[in-house]
Design a protein around this motif. Structure first.
Motif, PDB file in Angstrom:
ATOM      1  N   SER A 467       0.840  -1.206   0.000  1.00 34.06           N
ATOM      2  CA  SER A 467       0.000   0.000   0.000  1.00 34.06           C
ATOM      3  C   SER A 467       0.873   1.253   0.000  1.00 34.06           C
ATOM      4  O   SER A 467       1.803   1.374   0.796  1.00 34.06           O
ATOM      5  CB  SER A 467      -0.901  -0.010   1.240  1.00 34.06           C
ATOM      6  OG  SER A 467      -1.659   1.175   1.317  1.00 34.06           O
ATOM      7  N   LYS A 468       0.561   2.190  -0.883  1.00 28.69           N
ATOM      8  CA  LYS A 468       1.369   3.408  -0.987  1.00 28.69           C
ATOM      9  C   LYS A 468       1.127   4.372   0.164  1.00 28.69           C
ATOM     10  O   LYS A 468       1.965   5.221   0.467  1.00 28.69           O
ATOM     11  CB  LYS A 468       1.081   4.110  -2.329  1.00 28.69           C
ATOM     12  CG  LYS A 468       1.518   3.302  -3.538  1.00 28.69           C
ATOM     13  CD  LYS A 468       1.267   4.043  -4.829  1.00 28.69           C
ATOM     14  CE  LYS A 468       1.708   3.223  -6.025  1.00 28.69           C
ATOM     15  NZ  LYS A 468       1.471   3.927  -7.316  1.00 28.69           N
ATOM     16  N   THR A 469      -0.024   4.261   0.796  1.00 29.81           N
ATOM     17  CA  THR A 469      -0.334   5.113   1.950  1.00 29.81           C
ATOM     18  C   THR A 469      -0.838   4.233   3.086  1.00 29.81           C
ATOM     19  O   THR A 469      -1.451   3.191   2.846  1.00 29.81           O
ATOM     20  CB  THR A 469      -1.415   6.154   1.608  1.00 29.81           C
ATOM     21  OG1 THR A 469      -2.596   5.475   1.144  1.00 29.81           O
ATOM     22  CG2 THR A 469      -0.924   7.104   0.523  1.00 29.81           C
ATOM     23  N   PRO A 470      -0.610   4.625   4.354  1.00 30.33           N
ATOM     24  CA  PRO A 470      -1.112   3.839   5.483  1.00 30.33           C
ATOM     25  C   PRO A 470      -2.629   3.715   5.418  1.00 30.33           C
ATOM     26  O   PRO A 470      -3.324   4.661   5.021  1.00 30.33           O
ATOM     27  CB  PRO A 470      -0.678   4.663   6.710  1.00 30.33           C
ATOM     28  CG  PRO A 470       0.454   5.501   6.230  1.00 30.33           C
ATOM     29  CD  PRO A 470       0.155   5.797   4.795  1.00 30.33           C
ATOM     30  N   PRO A 471      -3.195   2.572   5.780  1.00 34.31           N
ATOM     31  CA  PRO A 471      -4.647   2.410   5.734  1.00 34.31           C
ATOM     32  C   PRO A 471      -5.335   3.362   6.706  1.00 34.31           C
ATOM     33  O   PRO A 471      -4.869   3.580   7.824  1.00 34.31           O
ATOM     34  CB  PRO A 471      -4.852   0.949   6.172  1.00 34.31           C
ATOM     35  CG  PRO A 471      -3.605   0.601   6.927  1.00 34.31           C
ATOM     36  CD  PRO A 471      -2.509   1.380   6.298  1.00 34.31           C
ATOM     37  N   ALA A 472      -6.440   3.967   6.258  1.00 37.65           N
ATOM     38  CA  ALA A 472      -7.155   4.946   7.086  1.00 37.65           C
ATOM     39  C   ALA A 472      -8.112   4.222   8.016  1.00 37.65           C
ATOM     40  O   ALA A 472      -9.326   4.326   7.905  1.00 37.65           O
ATOM     41  CB  ALA A 472      -7.899   5.934   6.189  1.00 37.65           C
ATOM     42  N   GLY A 473      -7.566   3.447   8.954  1.00 38.31           N
ATOM     43  CA  GLY A 473      -8.385   2.686   9.877  1.00 38.31           C
ATOM     44  C   GLY A 473      -8.216   3.138  11.311  1.00 38.31           C
ATOM     45  O   GLY A 473      -7.575   4.151  11.610  1.00 38.31           O
ATOM     46  N   TYR A 474      -8.784   2.357  12.215  1.00 34.54           N
ATOM     47  CA  TYR A 474      -8.758   2.690  13.644  1.00 34.54           C
ATOM     48  C   TYR A 474      -7.326   2.751  14.176  1.00 34.54           C
ATOM     49  O   TYR A 474      -6.969   3.639  14.943  1.00 34.54           O
ATOM     50  CB  TYR A 474      -9.577   1.648  14.400  1.00 34.54           C
ATOM     51  CG  TYR A 474      -9.676   1.877  15.884  1.00 34.54           C
ATOM     52  CD1 TYR A 474     -10.585   2.788  16.407  1.00 34.54           C
ATOM     53  CD2 TYR A 474      -8.876   1.161  16.767  1.00 34.54           C
ATOM     54  CE1 TYR A 474     -10.687   2.996  17.776  1.00 34.54           C
ATOM     55  CE2 TYR A 474      -8.962   1.361  18.139  1.00 34.54           C
ATOM     56  CZ  TYR A 474      -9.873   2.273  18.640  1.00 34.54           C
ATOM     57  OH  TYR A 474      -9.970   2.473  19.986  1.00 34.54           O
ATOM     58  N   PHE A 475      -6.488   1.799  13.760  1.00 37.53           N
ATOM     59  CA  PHE A 475      -5.107   1.767  14.241  1.00 37.53           C
ATOM     60  C   PHE A 475      -4.343   3.008  13.798  1.00 37.53           C
ATOM     61  O   PHE A 475      -3.626   3.634  14.589  1.00 37.53           O
ATOM     62  CB  PHE A 475      -4.416   0.500  13.741  1.00 37.53           C
ATOM     63  CG  PHE A 475      -3.029   0.303  14.281  1.00 37.53           C
ATOM     64  CD1 PHE A 475      -2.797   0.310  15.645  1.00 37.53           C
ATOM     65  CD2 PHE A 475      -1.961   0.097  13.425  1.00 37.53           C
ATOM     66  CE1 PHE A 475      -1.517   0.125  16.156  1.00 37.53           C
ATOM     67  CE2 PHE A 475      -0.676  -0.088  13.917  1.00 37.53           C
ATOM     68  CZ  PHE A 475      -0.448  -0.086  15.293  1.00 37.53           C
ATOM     69  N   GLN A 476      -4.513   3.388  12.541  1.00 36.22           N
ATOM     70  CA  GLN A 476      -3.835   4.580  12.037  1.00 36.22           C
ATOM     71  C   GLN A 476      -4.319   5.825  12.777  1.00 36.22           C
ATOM     72  O   GLN A 476      -3.536   6.738  13.063  1.00 36.22           O
ATOM     73  CB  GLN A 476      -4.078   4.724  10.529  1.00 36.22           C
ATOM     74  CG  GLN A 476      -3.352   5.890   9.885  1.00 36.22           C
ATOM     75  CD  GLN A 476      -1.840   5.760   9.971  1.00 36.22           C
ATOM     76  OE1 GLN A 476      -1.311   4.657  10.123  1.00 36.22           O
ATOM     77  NE2 GLN A 476      -1.148   6.878   9.880  1.00 36.22           N
ATOM     78  N   GLN A 477      -5.600   5.852  13.092  1.00 32.24           N
ATOM     79  CA  GLN A 477      -6.147   6.979  13.851  1.00 32.24           C
ATOM     80  C   GLN A 477      -5.468   7.088  15.213  1.00 32.24           C
ATOM     81  O   GLN A 477      -5.093   8.196  15.645  1.00 32.24           O
ATOM     82  CB  GLN A 477      -7.653   6.778  14.039  1.00 32.24           C
ATOM     83  CG  GLN A 477      -8.323   7.796  14.945  1.00 32.24           C
ATOM     84  CD  GLN A 477      -9.760   7.408  15.275  1.00 32.24           C
ATOM     85  OE1 GLN A 477     -10.436   6.736  14.490  1.00 32.24           O
ATOM     86  NE2 GLN A 477     -10.228   7.797  16.450  1.00 32.24           N
ATOM     87  N   LYS A 478      -5.263   5.977  15.883  1.00 35.58           N
ATOM     88  CA  LYS A 478      -4.627   5.973  17.198  1.00 35.58           C
ATOM     89  C   LYS A 478      -3.138   6.343  17.101  1.00 35.58           C
ATOM     90  O   LYS A 478      -2.592   6.977  18.008  1.00 35.58           O
ATOM     91  CB  LYS A 478      -4.791   4.605  17.863  1.00 35.58           C
ATOM     92  CG  LYS A 478      -6.228   4.297  18.257  1.00 35.58           C
ATOM     93  CD  LYS A 478      -6.763   5.337  19.230  1.00 35.58           C
ATOM     94  CE  LYS A 478      -8.212   5.141  19.575  1.00 35.58           C
ATOM     95  NZ  LYS A 478      -8.741   6.218  20.462  1.00 35.58           N
ATOM     96  N   ILE A 479      -2.497   5.944  15.988  1.00 31.76           N
ATOM     97  CA  ILE A 479      -1.097   6.332  15.784  1.00 31.76           C
ATOM     98  C   ILE A 479      -0.984   7.848  15.657  1.00 31.76           C
ATOM     99  O   ILE A 479      -0.121   8.486  16.272  1.00 31.76           O
ATOM    100  CB  ILE A 479      -0.535   5.651  14.516  1.00 31.76           C
ATOM    101  CG1 ILE A 479      -0.369   4.150  14.754  1.00 31.76           C
ATOM    102  CG2 ILE A 479       0.802   6.274  14.114  1.00 31.76           C
ATOM    103  CD1 ILE A 479       0.021   3.387  13.507  1.00 31.76           C
TER     104      ILE A 479
END
Length: 497
Positions: A467-479
């Motif tokens: 994936s060229k960009t980090p997935p826009a999910g819950y984990f990325q939100q917490k990061i």
């Protein structure tokens, strides 16, 4: 299962009735290829070539798509594939019973040969998991209803989940339990439990009343996270009813309920089980109730979010497949307490054996308390203990329990995206050594050096590399939230100086 150890040294064939067999080959030799299945449809076992746990010397395997025991789905999917009723039928030449499908909706016609063979394999495998506790039954007048689930994996890696409600059907005198089983590709246990409630209510009236409800459900689209679908259903003597089915907004927890795990174990024990799972060890849960086993094993797997357990995973092991506990590769399985002696007599190494009834560990490796960094262990325990008694809904409990474990991964590996070097084509390559060195804490760095060797991390990072960009999910939100907090802390420290 006397003499199990001797039998495991050769190919083992466990008869399933009607001349069909589950085939075991090379069980004692090791490797993920130990499981062979004549149906080409198995419980959730690893596919051939999966690395065996946290072994640095493991042979490098080909890249493969990330596997999710319970995948998340967008809206628009069909709710289910089949509704089945599985009953116990007495064998002609024996005193015990054989689980048999006695009702199926929908009945599929005009299938192509390949589709028909796949359906036959599926329908032959399901009864075994609806009655995992064996064939020795007697008619009963009372039986506590149980809700549980199982996961089956096809040869192409696709997974089907069986949602089960086992109960004593209405009627006079002693009778045998039945199981309503809904087969679906969607992981959402709370929602399917409510559907089973509706099926059970209609079955008390007549099987004919089930059909229009399930037909309406089959024609409805599975809702997106946070959305509701409303079904209209007519019940004799009750009139038309409107049934609302709501999907949880936070989809990464929609397949789990942490309440049973909290009822059975202390926070410290849950943390040790989590540590064992993180290093992909063998974990066996023991309980008599199918519901307890099913809920606790799903809850444990959910604690690993955003990582996915990609090894042997069976919420309730059928009696005829108890040899699973001798598998040389990592596994997470549930076994009924009545089979404790068979489990204890089995040849096992480095197993965490959890008694959910007594809330104790019957077997352990011994280092479970030392796997995770001490400071981060304290952070998890502090977060879990704060305000736990004030929680009212299952959603609140799920978020409260899951949150500290997500935060653990944010603090240890949340910086992964910065260490994926990309080519002009966009393909990424993970820079393992600088990624580990970036951690300033020695204890954190020591843990992460082990964790990056696991299948959990490897599958996750393979997807990140693609994936060229980090997935826009819950984990990325917490990061992102954590990084913002660190920036604000630095800013405050500078202003004080």
């Amino acid at each position: 299962m006397d003499g199990l150890g001797r039998r495991l040294r050769a190919s083992l064939r466990l008869k399933r009735g009607r001349g069909e067999f589950w085939d075991f080959n090379q069980v004692a030799v090791g490797g993920a290829s130990w499981w062979r299945n004549k149906y080409n449809l198995t419980p959730d076992f690893p596919r051939k070539g999966a690395p065996q746990g946290n072994r640095e010397e493991a042979v490098k395997e080909p890249e493969r798509a990330q596997e999710h025991p319970l995948p998340n789905f967008a809206g628009g999917q069909h709710f289910f594939e089949y509704l089945l009723v599985v009953s116990l039928k007495k064998k002609l030449l024996a005193n015990d019973y054989e689980p048999t499908i006695t009702y199926q909706f929908p009945k599929r016609e005009n299938l192509l040969r390949g589709q028909q063979e796949e359906e036959e394999r599926l329908l032959k495998a399901i009864p075994l998991f609806c009655f995992p506790d064996g064939n020795e039954w007697a008619p009963l007048t009372e039986y506590p209803r149980e809700t549980f689930s199982f996961v089956l994996t096809n040869v192409d890696g696709s997974r089907k989940i069986g949602y089960c409600r086992r109960l004593l059907p209405a009627g006079p005198g002693p009778r045998l339990p039945q199981v309503y089983c809904i087969i679906s590709c969607i992981g959402c246990f709370g929602l399917f439990s409510k559907i089973l409630d509706e099926v059970e209510k209609r079955h008390q009236i007549s099987m004919a009343v089930i059909y229009p409800f399930m037909q309406g459900l089959r024609e409805a689209a599975f809702p997106a996270p946070g959305k509701t679908v409303t079904l209209k259903s007519f019940i004799p003597d009750s009139g038309t009813e409107f049934i609302s089915l709501t999907r949880p907004l936070d989809s990464h927890l929609e397949h789990v309920d942490f309440s049973s795990l909290l009822d059975c174990l202390r926070f410290e024990q849950i943390l040790q089980i989590f540590a064992s799972a993180v290093l992909e060890r063998k974990i066996i849960f023991l309980a008599e109730g199918l519901s307890t086993l099913s809920q606790c094993i799903h809850a444990t797997a959910a604690l690993l979010y955003p990582f996915s357990w990609a090894h042997t995973y069976i919420p309730v092991v059928p009696e005829s497949l108890l040899a699973t506990v001798c598998c040389p590769t990592p596994f997470m399985v549930g076994v009924q307490m009545r089979f404790l002696q068979e489990v204890m007599d089995s040849p096992m190494e480095e197993v965490l054996l959890v008694d959910l009834h007594e809330g104790t560990f019957l077997l352990s490796v011994g280092d479970e308390k030392d796997i995770l960094p001490p400071k981060l262990q304290d952070d998890i325990l502090d977060s879990l203990s704060q305000g736990i008694n004030e929680l009212k809904t299952s959603e609140q409990v799920n978020e409260h329990v899951s949150g500290p474990f997500v935060q653990f991964f944010v603090k240890t590996v949340g910086h992964y995206a910065s260490y994926i070097k990309r080519e002009a084509s966009g393909q990424g390559h993970f820079q393992e050594r600088p990624f580990c060195k970036a951690l300033t804490s020695k204890t954190n760095r020591r843990f992460v050096k082990k964790f990056v060797k696991t299948q959990l991390f490897s599958l996750f990072i393979q997807e990140a590399e693609k994936s060229k960009t980090p997935p826009a999910g819950y984990f990325q939100q917490k990061i992102l939230e954590y990084e913002e907090q660190k920036k604000q802390k630095k800013s405050r420290e500078k202003s004080v100086k």
